[in-house]
Write an enzyme that holds these catalytic residues in place. Sequence first.
Site, PDB file in Angstrom:
ATOM      1  N   GLY A  45      99.997  68.678 -26.334  1.00 14.65           N
ATOM      2  CA  GLY A  45     101.209  67.721 -25.305  1.00 14.65           C
ATOM      3  C   GLY A  45     100.161  66.617 -24.271  1.00 14.65           C
ATOM      4  O   GLY A  45     100.648  65.709 -24.692  1.00 14.65           O
ATOM      5  N   CYS A  46      98.892  67.006 -24.133  1.00 11.99           N
ATOM      6  CA  CYS A  46      98.529  65.819 -23.636  1.00 11.99           C
ATOM      7  C   CYS A  46      97.675  64.495 -25.127  1.00 11.99           C
ATOM      8  O   CYS A  46      97.982  63.607 -23.920  1.00 11.99           O
ATOM      9  CB  CYS A  46      96.447  66.432 -23.107  1.00 11.99           C
ATOM     10  SG  CYS A  46      97.039  67.779 -21.645  1.00 11.99           S
ATOM     11  N   THR A  47      97.198  64.809 -25.814  1.00 12.34           N
ATOM     12  CA  THR A  47      97.486  63.996 -27.029  1.00 12.34           C
ATOM     13  C   THR A  47      98.765  63.333 -27.394  1.00 12.34           C
ATOM     14  O   THR A  47      98.494  62.231 -27.323  1.00 12.34           O
ATOM     15  CB  THR A  47      97.009  64.457 -28.252  1.00 12.34           C
ATOM     16  OG1 THR A  47      95.498  65.208 -27.819  1.00 12.34           O
ATOM     17  CG2 THR A  47      96.340  63.523 -29.080  1.00 12.34           C
ATOM     18  N   GLY A  50      99.293  60.613 -24.459  1.00  7.61           N
ATOM     19  CA  GLY A  50      98.695  59.351 -24.236  1.00  7.61           C
ATOM     20  C   GLY A  50      98.906  59.336 -25.251  1.00  7.61           C
ATOM     21  O   GLY A  50      98.822  57.308 -25.626  1.00  7.61           O
TER      22      GLY A  50
END
Length: 155
Positions: A45-47, A50
Amino acid sequence: MSKVEIGQQVPDFEVAATSDKTFKLSDYRGKNVLIYFYPKDNTPGCTLEGQNFRDNIDKFEAHNTVIFGVSKDSLRAHENFKAKQCFPFELLSDSDEAVCQLFGVMQLKKNYGREYMGIVRSTFLIDTEGKLVREWRNVKVKQHLDEVLEALNEI
């Protein structure tokens, strides 16, 4: 420091950033500042979050907006994550949670029955005068980019 609220001036703060820089909020007066908090480098999710900001950087620049990602990860981890994903913006390392506390993003989370304090995915838009104008909490990555771009069109 108490948690900043919409319509309030965001207190100036400094925090270590990638590219051997120090982020200081007041250095960005005259620009909109988008700060997004995410739990951990190199997670799905964080990738994706970003990457969504990266792939639309020109739209943010067209709105006089700079982007910064924040997590508790180390600068070294951030440098690797930034390089791997070719992020055109800096990542801020908030290892002591001071910035997380300012924006109120640390909350009790549960994972596999274990409770712990962690960052809740959240994004904040600070205007050119340094006031908090929008916030998104408990962000769902898929529709988030469109929500942020829509807000930028309104200011």
